[in-house]
Design a protein around this motif. Structure first.
Motif, PDB file in Angstrom:
ATOM      1  N   GLY A 130       0.823  -1.210   0.000  1.00 41.47           N
ATOM      2  CA  GLY A 130       0.000   0.000   0.000  1.00 41.47           C
ATOM      3  C   GLY A 130       0.855   1.258   0.000  1.00 41.47           C
ATOM      4  O   GLY A 130       2.057   1.216   0.224  1.00 41.47           O
ATOM      5  N   HIS A 131       0.202   2.399  -0.220  1.00 44.69           N
ATOM      6  CA  HIS A 131       0.959   3.659  -0.283  1.00 44.69           C
ATOM      7  C   HIS A 131       1.177   4.225   1.117  1.00 44.69           C
ATOM      8  O   HIS A 131       0.464   3.891   2.059  1.00 44.69           O
ATOM      9  CB  HIS A 131       0.220   4.683  -1.152  1.00 44.69           C
TER      10      HIS A 131
ATOM     11  N   LYS B 110       5.194  -7.872   7.193  1.00 42.71           N
ATOM     12  CA  LYS B 110       3.875  -7.806   6.553  1.00 42.71           C
ATOM     13  C   LYS B 110       2.862  -8.439   7.502  1.00 42.71           C
ATOM     14  O   LYS B 110       3.017  -9.590   7.912  1.00 42.71           O
ATOM     15  CB  LYS B 110       3.914  -8.566   5.225  1.00 42.71           C
TER      16      LYS B 110
ATOM     17  N   GLU C 246      -8.311   0.972   9.645  1.00 37.28           N
ATOM     18  CA  GLU C 246      -7.681   2.230  10.074  1.00 37.28           C
ATOM     19  C   GLU C 246      -7.475   2.245  11.584  1.00 37.28           C
ATOM     20  O   GLU C 246      -6.432   2.672  12.080  1.00 37.28           O
ATOM     21  CB  GLU C 246      -8.587   3.432   9.697  1.00 37.28           C
TER      22      GLU C 246
ATOM     23  N   LYS D 130      -4.590   0.092  12.503  1.00 38.84           N
ATOM     24  CA  LYS D 130      -3.333   0.770  12.151  1.00 38.84           C
ATOM     25  C   LYS D 130      -2.984   1.818  13.212  1.00 38.84           C
ATOM     26  O   LYS D 130      -1.823   1.910  13.645  1.00 38.84           O
ATOM     27  CB  LYS D 130      -3.481   1.432  10.780  1.00 38.84           C
TER      28      LYS D 130
ATOM     29  N   GLU E 168       0.258   1.907  15.665  1.00 37.98           N
ATOM     30  CA  GLU E 168       1.102   3.107  15.699  1.00 37.98           C
ATOM     31  C   GLU E 168       1.288   3.567  17.151  1.00 37.98           C
ATOM     32  O   GLU E 168       2.410   3.887  17.567  1.00 37.98           O
ATOM     33  CB  GLU E 168       0.407   4.204  14.898  1.00 37.98           C
TER      34      GLU E 168
ATOM     35  N   ASN F 207       7.637   3.279   9.578  1.00 42.02           N
ATOM     36  CA  ASN F 207       6.628   3.595   8.573  1.00 42.02           C
ATOM     37  C   ASN F 207       5.542   2.541   8.620  1.00 42.02           C
ATOM     38  O   ASN F 207       5.837   1.364   8.771  1.00 42.02           O
ATOM     39  CB  ASN F 207       7.241   3.602   7.162  1.00 42.02           C
TER      40      ASN F 207
ATOM     41  N   ARG G 139       2.149   1.243   6.446  1.00 45.28           N
ATOM     42  CA  ARG G 139       1.329   1.404   5.250  1.00 45.28           C
ATOM     43  C   ARG G 139       0.133   0.475   5.354  1.00 45.28           C
ATOM     44  O   ARG G 139       0.289  -0.691   5.719  1.00 45.28           O
ATOM     45  CB  ARG G 139       2.113   0.988   4.004  1.00 45.28           C
ATOM     46  N   LEU G 140      -1.023   0.991   4.994  1.00 45.60           N
ATOM     47  CA  LEU G 140      -2.240   0.185   5.056  1.00 45.60           C
ATOM     48  C   LEU G 140      -2.802   0.026   3.660  1.00 45.60           C
ATOM     49  O   LEU G 140      -2.937   1.010   2.924  1.00 45.60           O
ATOM     50  CB  LEU G 140      -3.268   0.886   5.968  1.00 45.60           C
ATOM     51  N   ASN G 141      -3.143  -1.213   3.307  1.00 48.93           N
ATOM     52  CA  ASN G 141      -3.837  -1.470   2.060  1.00 48.93           C
ATOM     53  C   ASN G 141      -5.318  -1.536   2.403  1.00 48.93           C
ATOM     54  O   ASN G 141      -5.769  -2.488   3.037  1.00 48.93           O
ATOM     55  CB  ASN G 141      -3.340  -2.794   1.459  1.00 48.93           C
ATOM     56  N   ASN G 142      -6.067  -0.508   2.002  1.00 48.56           N
ATOM     57  CA  ASN G 142      -7.488  -0.426   2.366  1.00 48.56           C
ATOM     58  C   ASN G 142      -8.329  -1.543   1.754  1.00 48.56           C
ATOM     59  O   ASN G 142      -9.426  -1.825   2.235  1.00 48.56           O
ATOM     60  CB  ASN G 142      -8.074   0.925   1.942  1.00 48.56           C
TER      61      ASN G 142
ATOM     62  N   GLN H 117      -4.190  -5.279   4.719  1.00 46.20           N
ATOM     63  CA  GLN H 117      -2.790  -5.636   4.945  1.00 46.20           C
ATOM     64  C   GLN H 117      -1.994  -4.418   5.427  1.00 46.20           C
ATOM     65  O   GLN H 117      -2.168  -3.315   4.923  1.00 46.20           O
ATOM     66  CB  GLN H 117      -2.191  -6.141   3.636  1.00 46.20           C
TER      67      GLN H 117
ATOM     68  N   ILE I 266       1.906  -2.987   6.173  1.00 46.40           N
ATOM     69  CA  ILE I 266       3.355  -3.179   6.020  1.00 46.40           C
ATOM     70  C   ILE I 266       4.020  -2.264   7.043  1.00 46.40           C
ATOM     71  O   ILE I 266       3.753  -1.069   7.088  1.00 46.40           O
ATOM     72  CB  ILE I 266       3.839  -2.809   4.607  1.00 46.40           C
TER      73      ILE I 266
ATOM     74  N   GLU J  77       7.630  -0.924   8.656  1.00 43.08           N
ATOM     75  CA  GLU J  77       9.082  -0.800   8.461  1.00 43.08           C
ATOM     76  C   GLU J  77       9.683  -0.255   9.749  1.00 43.08           C
ATOM     77  O   GLU J  77       9.308   0.821  10.219  1.00 43.08           O
ATOM     78  CB  GLU J  77       9.371   0.173   7.302  1.00 43.08           C
TER      79      GLU J  77
END
Lengths: 220, 451
Positions: free
Chosen positions: A119-120, B54, B106, B109, B113, B125, B127-130, B134, B136, B138
């Motif tokens: 994802g971004h 992941k 969200e 996530k 955080e 970092n 990252r969320l795949n809406n 998923q 990610i 870092e």
């Protein structure tokens, strides 16, 4: 003097126009992000043997064509790496796997690729860690400027510096938006350099004005 | 005159030595190989690399046994594996479809955080795949990364259960606060996980501590009624109470009393991680750690090299200009300039400053500042009416007003927990201190022509 003022007005108008166009551009076209910061496909390649990056690059370029490709080493054993591209079709992934197995004489049954859709990274997530430090340091600097340059006018000096900081960063963002410059790993360092340079430039300007004023007062 | 020349020669040799140490290193023989005893630069994740994990939404199912009243039962099976009469078995998804919403992704996530920040992770970092939830993650690679990743996927469902009947006596909804604390005892420092309950929880805890105790019957037989403290259905510990707790705070001992600071730090770390899990909101979605690998920096090394060469070229051109304009003084000032940068780099190594891209931007500012500082001294030296003492005083006073606000900014940034920001502060702080002290001792002496 009149011409100088006229030029200054023109510069302010141009800056204001750039910022307005930049804001419109952000809402209409959105911001552009580098490959690593936007949605992308990461292909983990587990070769199980040493590789030459040049060979991997050659194969990747044959498969993915003109797409931007980023290569990152996985772990430190130099036998696996990650290939990041914007998009990879099934055909391209199969093609990549075939070419790599051929090059490194790997059994066709062995699984050497792992494909991840990443994802971004949101713009606000990139900027968020910097907001509070920048606000606190700006308040500290404004307090210092207000005290140090009391003779030049507290409101005038603090407002000038504050405005310069806001406008410089807004201008940077507008230039990035209008020029479709991808936001990436270099963006925040550039924003910080700009922030520090504006502070230095302003302080130097205030010091000169203060020295001039002190000299005039001592002459009186 | 002779003494002055001798002093300048000595200073030049010192500068050359500093440059050699900084740019080459100090090599000593150790077990048949030469090693550089100069500490390495500490690089941030954007320059060195990061652990990339992941987290995938758990799509598995569990078999859940219900009794005849529709309650979840832990002992609904006979010895032969068949269900007891009146009991039913259903397959239920760990994450039912109705909770797999963007809002819950969200929320998960945000909780992760929050946990990372409370764990003290200073550079990450997320990252969320809406589309599929998923995440990610870092993270910097260090000795805590594995423990952190092991704990990050916990939902955070804290429960106190009856050890035998598995009845839930208290749960996360009654928790007010959780933290790691320690106290000094005769045997050393003891670390505790302190869980404070709200008013409702306080009353219930008092009741539990009166019930779950060790009792002795008339024949002298001891029986203990125990509780289990669970997180995500995993038992942390089983215990009973020797005294009633009336203040609403449960203190659980982590490890044993110790006088070893490393051991105490490790216990504190464990307690803090569990406290974070209990204190942060319960995650709406259960995640699994799917992959977990170390990836080197995505920075294009070629571009970074080009940028470095451009900076070196600009500095070289500027110094050559100084040499041409100010002749011998320009040459000495240029040599001193390089020595100052070399010394700063040594200082950054020894003070364990993390070098990030942001810190490099601060270094660029320092390069410019040092150049203008030295240039100012050279310009004023052209005025033969001023003594070196007066020139030094003028330049230092002028730059004090410029560098002081930058020092304020650097101190502010140094106290921030986010590594890329604090690294700017530390580089700027050491840079300003080095420029000021080094130029006073070295540059001014080198440029002093007075007898």
């Amino acid at each position: 003097m009149k011409e100088l003022l006229k030029n200054k007005k023109l510069i302010y108008i141009v800056i204001a126009l750039i910022i307005i166009i930049g804001i419109i551009s952000i809402f209409v076209l959105r911001l552009n992000f580098t490959l690593m910061y936007s949605e992308h496909t990461r292909i983990n390649v587990y070769l199980g043997k040493n590789y030459e990056l040049q060979d991997i690059k050659q194969i990747s370029q044959e498969v993915f064509g003109d797409q931007e490709i980023i290569y990152q080493e996985i772990e430190t054993f130099h036998d696996s790496l990650a290939i990041t591209v914007k998009q990879a079709t099934e055909e391209q992934i199969t093609n990549l796997e075939t070419k790599l197995k051929e090059k490194y004489e790997i059994d066709s049954e062995e699984e050497i690729l792992q494909v991840n859709e990443v994802g971004h990274l949101r713009g606000r997530d990139i900027v968020r860690p910097y907001i509070i430090p920048m606000i606190i340091s700006t308040l500290v600097i404004l307090a210092y400027v207000g005290i140090r340059y009391l003779n030049l006018g507290v409101f005038r000096t603090t407002f000038t510096l504050f405005l310069r900081l806001i406008i410089s960063e807004a201008l940077l963002l507008s230039v990035i938006a209008i020029g479709r410059i991808p936001i990436g790993i270099y963006t925040m360092p550039v924003a910080i350099i700009l922030y520090l340079l504006v502070i230095i430039y302003s302080i130097i300007g205030f010091e000169k004005k203060l020295a001039k004023k002190n000299m005039e007062e001592s002459k009186k | 005159m002779k003494n002055n020349r001798l002093l300048k020669t000595l200073i030049i040799l010192i500068i050359i030595a500093i440059c050699l140490i900084s740019f080459v290193g100090i090599f000593v023989k150790d077990k048949n190989q030469r090693i550089n005893i100069l500490p390495d630069y500490l690089l941030s994740t954007n320059l060195s690399g990061a652990r990339v994990a992941k987290l995938d939404v758990d799509t598995s199912s569990n078999e859940v046994i219900y009794d005849s009243e529709g309650n979840v039962s832990q002992d609904g099976e006979n010895e032969d594996g068949t269900l007891k009469e009146g009991y039913t078995k259903k397959e239920e998804k760990v994450n039912p479809d109705e909770i797999l919403t963007v809002e819950n992704y969200e929320k998960s996530k945000r909780i992760i955080e929050k946990r990372l920040k409370e764990y003290g992770v200073q550079d990450f970092n997320l990252r969320l795949n809406n589309n599929n939830g998923q995440i990610i993650l870092e993270l910097p690679e260090n000795s805590n990364t594995d423990t952190l990743l092991a704990n990050i996927t916990y939902v955070g469902k804290f429960e106190i259960l009856d050890s035998d009947t598995k009845e839930v006596l208290l749960d996360y909804s009654k928790v007010k606060d959780a933290k790691a604390v320690y106290s000094n005892t005769d045997f050393g420092t003891r670390v505790f996980l302190s869980i404070e309950f709200n008013d409702e929880g306080k009353a219930k805890l008092e009741e539990i501590t009166k019930t779950y105790i060790e009792t002795t019957d008339e024949e002298g037989n001891k029986t203990t009624k125990k509780i289990s403290i669970n997180i995500d259905d995993e038992t942390l510990l089983e215990t009973y109470f020797s005294e009633t707790i009336t203040n609403g705070t449960l203190q659980l001992s982590i490890g044993s009393a110790s006088t070893d600071s490393e051991e105490i730090a490790s216990y504190l770390d464990q307690a803090a991680q569990v406290a974070t899990l209990i204190d942060s909101n319960i995650m709406p979605i259960k995640y699994n750690l799917d992959t977990n690998t170390y990836l080197s920096s995505a920075l294009n090394k070629d571009i970074l090299q080009i940028v470095m060469y451009i900076i070196i070229a600009i500095v070289a051109i500027a110094l050559v200009y100084e040499c041409v304009k100010y002749k011998l003084k320009g040459l000495l000032a240029s040599l001193s300039y390089i020595g100052c940068i070399a010394l700063l780099l040594i200082v950054l190594r020894y003070t364990n400053v993390v070098i990030s891209l942001e810190a490099i931007s601060a270094l660029i500012i320092l390069l410019i500042l040092n150049y203008t500082f030295v240039k100012n001294i050279l310009e004023k030296l052209e005025n033969k009416d001023l003594s070196i003492k007066e020139i030094t005083k003028q330049v230092y006073l002028k730059y004090a007003w410029i560098l002081f606000p930058l020092l304020l900014v650097s101190i502010t940034f140094t106290f921030m927990s986010w590594i890329p920001v604090s690294s700017i502060g530390m580089v700027m702080f050491w840079g300003i201190v080095t420029i000021y002290i080094y130029n006073y001792i070295i540059t001014v002496t080198l440029l002093n022509d007075e007898k």
